[in-house]
Design a protein around this motif. Sequence first.
Motif, PDB file in Angstrom:
ATOM      1  N   GLU A 110     -12.982   0.705 -12.201  1.00 55.49           N
ATOM      2  CA  GLU A 110     -11.831  -0.158 -12.449  1.00 55.49           C
ATOM      3  C   GLU A 110     -12.329  -1.444 -13.089  1.00 55.49           C
ATOM      4  OE1 GLU A 110      -9.139  -0.602  -9.157  1.00 55.49           O
ATOM      5  OE2 GLU A 110      -7.846  -1.942 -10.288  1.00 55.49           O
TER       6      GLU A 110
ATOM      7  N   SER B 256       2.080   2.362  -3.396  1.00 57.27           N
ATOM      8  CA  SER B 256       1.127   3.007  -4.311  1.00 57.27           C
ATOM      9  C   SER B 256       0.709   4.374  -3.769  1.00 57.27           C
ATOM     10  CB  SER B 256      -0.087   2.113  -4.561  1.00 57.27           C
ATOM     11  OG  SER B 256      -0.957   2.115  -3.462  1.00 57.27           O
ATOM     12  N   ASP B 257       0.666   4.509  -2.436  1.00 53.80           N
ATOM     13  CA  ASP B 257       0.280   5.812  -1.873  1.00 53.80           C
ATOM     14  C   ASP B 257       1.309   6.898  -2.198  1.00 53.80           C
ATOM     15  OD1 ASP B 257      -2.069   4.911  -0.824  1.00 53.80           O
ATOM     16  OD2 ASP B 257      -1.277   4.530   1.191  1.00 53.80           O
TER      17      ASP B 257
ATOM     18  N   LYS C 123       0.809  -1.229   0.000  1.00 49.21           N
ATOM     19  CA  LYS C 123       0.000   0.000   0.000  1.00 49.21           C
ATOM     20  C   LYS C 123       0.842   1.279   0.000  1.00 49.21           C
ATOM     21  CE  LYS C 123      -3.708   2.161   2.724  1.00 49.21           C
ATOM     22  NZ  LYS C 123      -2.983   3.183   3.495  1.00 49.21           N
TER      23      LYS C 123
ATOM     24  N   GLN D 144      -7.956  10.350  -3.180  1.00 47.43           N
ATOM     25  CA  GLN D 144      -6.654   9.778  -2.853  1.00 47.43           C
ATOM     26  C   GLN D 144      -6.546   9.567  -1.341  1.00 47.43           C
ATOM     27  OE1 GLN D 144      -4.928   8.606  -5.255  1.00 47.43           O
ATOM     28  NE2 GLN D 144      -6.384   9.574  -6.666  1.00 47.43           N
ATOM     29  N   GLU D 145      -5.656   8.663  -0.964  1.00 49.10           N
ATOM     30  CA  GLU D 145      -5.374   8.394   0.448  1.00 49.10           C
ATOM     31  C   GLU D 145      -5.057   9.699   1.193  1.00 49.10           C
ATOM     32  OE1 GLU D 145      -5.112   5.075   1.506  1.00 49.10           O
ATOM     33  OE2 GLU D 145      -4.510   5.543   3.555  1.00 49.10           O
TER      34      GLU D 145
ATOM     35  N   HIS E 138      -2.152   2.664  -8.335  1.00 48.79           N
ATOM     36  CA  HIS E 138      -3.049   2.112  -7.312  1.00 48.79           C
ATOM     37  C   HIS E 138      -3.556   0.728  -7.675  1.00 48.79           C
ATOM     38  CE1 HIS E 138      -2.895   5.525  -4.870  1.00 48.79           C
ATOM     39  NE2 HIS E 138      -3.592   6.332  -5.654  1.00 48.79           N
TER      40      HIS E 138
ATOM     41  N   HIS F 135      -1.895  -2.108  -5.857  1.00 46.04           N
ATOM     42  CA  HIS F 135      -1.942  -2.229  -4.388  1.00 46.04           C
ATOM     43  C   HIS F 135      -2.701  -3.499  -3.976  1.00 46.04           C
ATOM     44  CE1 HIS F 135      -4.367  -0.393  -0.723  1.00 46.04           C
ATOM     45  NE2 HIS F 135      -3.780  -1.525  -0.408  1.00 46.04           N
TER      46      HIS F 135
ATOM     47  N   LYS G 228     -10.303   3.284  -3.050  1.00 46.08           N
ATOM     48  CA  LYS G 228      -9.227   4.248  -3.239  1.00 46.08           C
ATOM     49  C   LYS G 228      -9.177   4.660  -4.707  1.00 46.08           C
ATOM     50  CE  LYS G 228      -4.764   3.096  -2.759  1.00 46.08           C
ATOM     51  NZ  LYS G 228      -3.513   2.787  -2.053  1.00 46.08           N
TER      52      LYS G 228
END
Lengths: 314, 249
Positions: free
Chosen positions: B157, A232-233, A229, B181-182, A239, A242, B177
């Motif tokens: 996706e 990808s972050d 993770k 974004q995170e 992403h 991930h 996600k």
Amino acid sequence: MGVLVYTESWNGSFRKSTFEAVSYANETAKLLGTEVTAISLGKVNDSELSKLGNYGASKVVSIEAVKKGDSQGCTNAIADLANDASAIIFSNTYTAKMIAPRLSAKLKIGAINNVVEIASNISPFTVKRKAFSTKAIETTKVNSKKVILSISPNSFRLIETGGSCIIESVESTEKGDVTIEGQETLSGKISISEAEIVVSAGRGLKGPENWGMIEELAEILGGATACSKPVSDIGWRPHSEHVGQTGKAVTANLYIAIGISGAIQHLAGVNSSKIMVAINTDPEAPFFKAADYGIIGDAFEVVPKMIEEIKKIT
Amino acid sequence: MNIVVCISSVPDTTSKINFTENGSNFDSSGVQFVINPYDEFGLTKAMMLKEVSGGGKVTIITVGDATVEPVMRKALAIGADEAIRINMTATDSYSTATEISNYLKSNPADLIITGKESIDYNGGAVGGMIAEMMKLPFINACIGLEVNGSKTKLIREIEGGKENILANLPFVIGGQKGLVQESELRIPNMRGIMQARSKPLNIIEPTANESMTESLNFKKPAEKGSCKLVDSNDVAKLVSLLQNEAKVI
Ligand SMILES: Cc1cc2nc3c(=O)[nH]c(=O)nc-3n(C[C@H](O)[C@H](O)[C@H](O)COP(=O)(O)OP(=O)(O)OC[C@H]3O[C@@H](n4cnc5c(N)ncnc54)[C@H](O)[C@@H]3O)c2cc1C
């Protein structure tokens, strides 16, 4: 009576997960003493469709006009054919994850996903599935006479029957309230969820410029690339690579973890791979507790040697 | 825009998963509960859509007994305007979706957001079922949503790529996600936490409580044997073990 199976295609071709679903449908049909009808949506030519016979479909219904991204259209087209079906089988694809729940609500049939085994009982249908991000195996039954099952990739083997199938083209005017504008796919990329071999790397690789050897190792093994993770972050990898509890689930035959510590959230999503290999400089890395094989060592030395050794045998 | 976000209260990702003695139920003793990570992306997206449009309301909805309220308060602290709890222990996707869609039929929303799945039971079905019960489009694994009037551009996706879709509101999406974004996720601040205490959390009673599936028992997967370590100077041996012993290459 009868078993229906949704057979997904990508650019006109089926994949292994499709044939797994047909094999599963055929084993289910044997329990019920009935036959398998496959439903193909979108354009697939007859020579490809006829491959479904070899995994147990006796009939294939091909509906060209329905588009995969249109979950209403797909659901209605399948429902139109589902009157006599006791079981409807899906593989766990992105599209199936939209259609199977809709179909369950539309037809009031219990739906179970992440299925890993053939039904242990058919009245009521009872199966084993993965839950808690592979931290548990759950036995579940449906409260309906019929059942909708989505099969976890790489958990049910392909069974070739040598059989053949009749192909029937059906017109459908089913269309939902969406317009599909188009797809962007990276050709030649193997999907992580279906891959038999996944080569995955973590923060131990230090930077995106070092992924060449990961891609090369994946390529010579015919596998997919994945990442942890944080990788990808921070944008080292897309992403879509991930994996883990909050990313994609991996159910590969071989998962190679390079420079990945093995945090509980990472392991949760990859643990149901059959064989796991860890390569890590830190002998205390938790991944060594989960792995089947390991090398305590520097990825930058070990991976190039692996590539060299594998080239010798392939 | 009136946005409803379905929130599931799930064990924290670091939790050790245990079951009651005969394996019949999840054992929640000592477990911390959090907002389902996929729902958090959806909640954040809802907040951002509301801010951009300069109006509207974000309502969160959870099917559960009183034990889910701390997680709902957290979602309010992140910024949701109000919360609805449907007072019933969630037993399966079908009953959860039935209750939520029955609520939505009398309280229409422009956009309904769920997570692509919850990280506990991994059913991944509530969003699609709500969409079917409401006869609305459903876009799962949604990694892009651009609202322009009632016309919206969506990205979902797919295996090895993505698909671009156009749809008119209202519809249902399953978030993950990429939807945001995170780094855009929000941590509740002190002011948010204080405000959350006085935001409405309305409790309504279930209408149907009809489930289509039933858990019989849970088992933990068999423990792995110990790891076979190979010397880092003997990579050939690892390759040979993978080829001849594990038979995976
Ligand atoms: C809510 C939540 C959800 C999460 N979900 C996920 C998820 O889905 N997937 C996921 O992966 N993580 C997830 N995480 C993050 C997880 O907790 C870990 O932080 C993460 O998996 C660590 O990634 P890593 O192993 O790449 O990095 P690190 O933990 O930094 O590990 C790097 C490893 O590389 C090793 N290393 C360093 N140099 C080398 C070298 N030269 N050669 C070989 N090895 C080397 C180090 O010894 C170390 O073990 C989640 C966390 C939270 C809080």
